[in-house]
Design an enzyme around this catalytic site. Structure first.
Site: not given
Ligand code: CAO
Length: 474
Positions: A451, A447, A391
């Site tokens: 954010d 990105h 993950c």
């Protein structure tokens, strides 16, 4: 004149009742000699069964999901004219006399097809090539054989042994896919590791490959899967020996495989790195106190173990960090599991084993997993499964040194945590400077998904839980 021939499963070594995972032909097809009829797959390997004769496939005896063993009939081929009975036998005998084996005089295509069946040198073969029919023996016995074949139905004899192509024993090995699919991928210039397999065990089918190519074409140059169409200048060709003494060393296999992936991730993901610091003074005191217990349990409690726990806490609080972009870039896949990858420095290069279900493990259990997996990585014994399903990855250079760095995201993950060496720093507590052990964190994030503000919150949260590890129990 025509002659019906049964095509049987050849000698497949120790394998028995092997599932048919793909049927590559249909009744009524005209097939070539050596054309693959079906793909078989055991737990760890695939093989294609070729036809020993050219002709028309009048009956197909197996379908997908059937289990077959050596000698089972796959289909019946109607052989016409030259290919039938004596004609073909006499041709074989002539070839044998002239010293022409199956390996000589084969077309490039034949050679390529055969190399598919043998697998890459990296994956190795269950059966060594020496087990394939020995051509010199074939020559010696050709007269005897042809006599015997005249009386018996020669084509009922099983074909020579066919090697399995091993998969999965190598961490960085080829994904599950039949030799035909791998060949198609090569022709299309597709990296199979980029393709999601839809069949059992994640096996990639020809259909998956086509869908992948289609979605890449539709997504254009900036797809989530990293389909970048950058017009990069050619790599400089320099004769370094002109400038002084040199020595050339081949890249390791791991480097050869990880290099293109690192490049893809670096150029196709808009990386931003957020730097932060965690006060681990109390954590370090606890770690030192817990060291004897860890040693008693036969493991080592390093700061990394706490970081794994902290990352799990962060993923739970900020689920967007536990996502991946779908390969078409249209959606975000939220994961409800917590597997944490750890970058391990090995003599062959960087490897990233994955600690599974890190959320349900104690610090001691995580320490044990870490010791075991990093040991396996260094010994080159990681399996493909050991490296799948992460993950988020942690890359810790804390045992070595440095103050910060910009780690490259391990796609399709969306963030990676870099950890540098903890240092004692003077921290103002309102009245005075206090010596505090400070751990530098470097979080690179995608990105497109995350954010800057979310990244700052994430690292602040890591600092918060690492500052008081009792919070990790909450
Ligand atoms: N600050 C200070 N000391 C640290 C530290 C940190 N952030 N992290 C580890 N240490 C200490 C450990 O406590 C240990 O000291 P003690 O033996 O006194 O306890 C020592 O450094 C060595 O630790 P380690 O490296 O053996 O163990 P680890 O759990 O920290 O790391 C592993 C395990 C496998 C991640 C590590 O060995 C490794 O391979 N790191 C390199 C990863 C890498 O190459 N990343 C770059 C990827 S990009 O190319």
């Amino acid at each position: 004149m025509s002659n019906k021939t049964e095509i049987r499963v050849p000698d497949i070594g120790d394998f028995d009742k092997v599932p048919v995972i793909e049927v590559l032909v249909a009744e009524g097809d005209t097939i070539e000699k050596e054309q693959s009829l079906v793909t078989l797959e055991s737990d760890k390997a695939t093989m294609e069964v070729p036809s020993s004769k050219a002709g028309k496939l009048v009956e197909l005896k197996v379908s997908e999901g059937d289990e077959v063993s050596e000698g089972d009939v796959i289909g019946i081929v109607e052989v016409e004219g030259d290919e039938s009975g004596e004609d073909s036998e006499s041709e074989e005998a002539r070839e044998a006399e002239e010293g022409k084996g199956t390996g000589e005089g084969e077309s490039e295509q034949d050679a390529e097809d055969k190399s598919d069946q043998r697998g890459s040198p990296e994956t190795g073969n269950r059966k060594p090539e020496t087990e394939e029919p020995d051509e010199s023996k074939k020559t010696e016995s050709s007269t005897k054989e042809s006599e015997a074949k005249k009386t018996a139905e020669s084509d009922d004899l099983p074909a020579p042994p066919v090697p399995f192509t091993e998969m999965g024993s190598d961490p960085s090995s080829i994904p599950h896919a039949s030799p035909a699919v791998r060949k198609l991928a090569r022709e299309l210039g597709v990296e199979l590791s980029d393709v999601k397999g839809s069949a059992e065990h994640g096996r990639i089918t020809a259909e998956d490959l086509k869908k992948h190519v289609k979605s890449r074409m539709e997504a254009g140059p900036a797809s989530a899967a990293g389909g970048v169409g950058l017009d990069i200048a050619e790599w400089p060709r320099v004769d370094f020996s002109k400038f002084g003494e040199i020595e050339e060393q081949k890249l390791s296999r791991v480097q050869k495989i990880s290099g293109p992936n690192l490049l893809r991730n670096w150029v196709s993901i808009p990386h931003v790195t957020q730097f932060d610091e965690a006060d681990i003074t109390e954590m370090e005191a606890f770690r030192k106190a817990a060291k004897p217990e860890a040693e008693e349990a036969g493991t080592k409690m390093t700061p990394l173990v706490f970081l794994i726990k902290a990352v799990v806490a962060g993923l739970k609080k900020y689920p967007k960090f536990n996502t991946s972009l779908s390969s078409d870039g249209e959606s975000l896949v939220y994961k409800k599991y917590f597997h944490v990858g750890v970058a391990v420095d090995t003599p062959d290069g960087l490897m990233v084993p994955v600690i599974r279900d890190a959320d349900s493990k104690s610090l001691l259990e995580l320490a044990k997993d870490l010791t075991e997996l990093s040991g396996k990585a260094r010994d080159g014994k990681l399996s493909r499964e050991d490296m799948q399903g992460g993950c988020m990855t942690i890359s810790s250079l804390g045992g070595i040194g440095g103050t910060a760095f910009t780690p490259i995201i391990n796609a399709p993950e969306v963030a990676i945590l870099g950890v540098s060496k903890a240092e004692m720093k003077p921290v103002w507590n309102g009245d005075e400077f206090e010596p505090r052990l400070t751990l530098p964190l470097s979080l690179s994030y995608d990105h497109r998904v995350i954010d800057g503000a979310a990244a700052a919150r994430f690292t602040q949260y890591l600092a918060h839980v690492l500052g008081d590890v009792r919070r990790l129990m909450l």
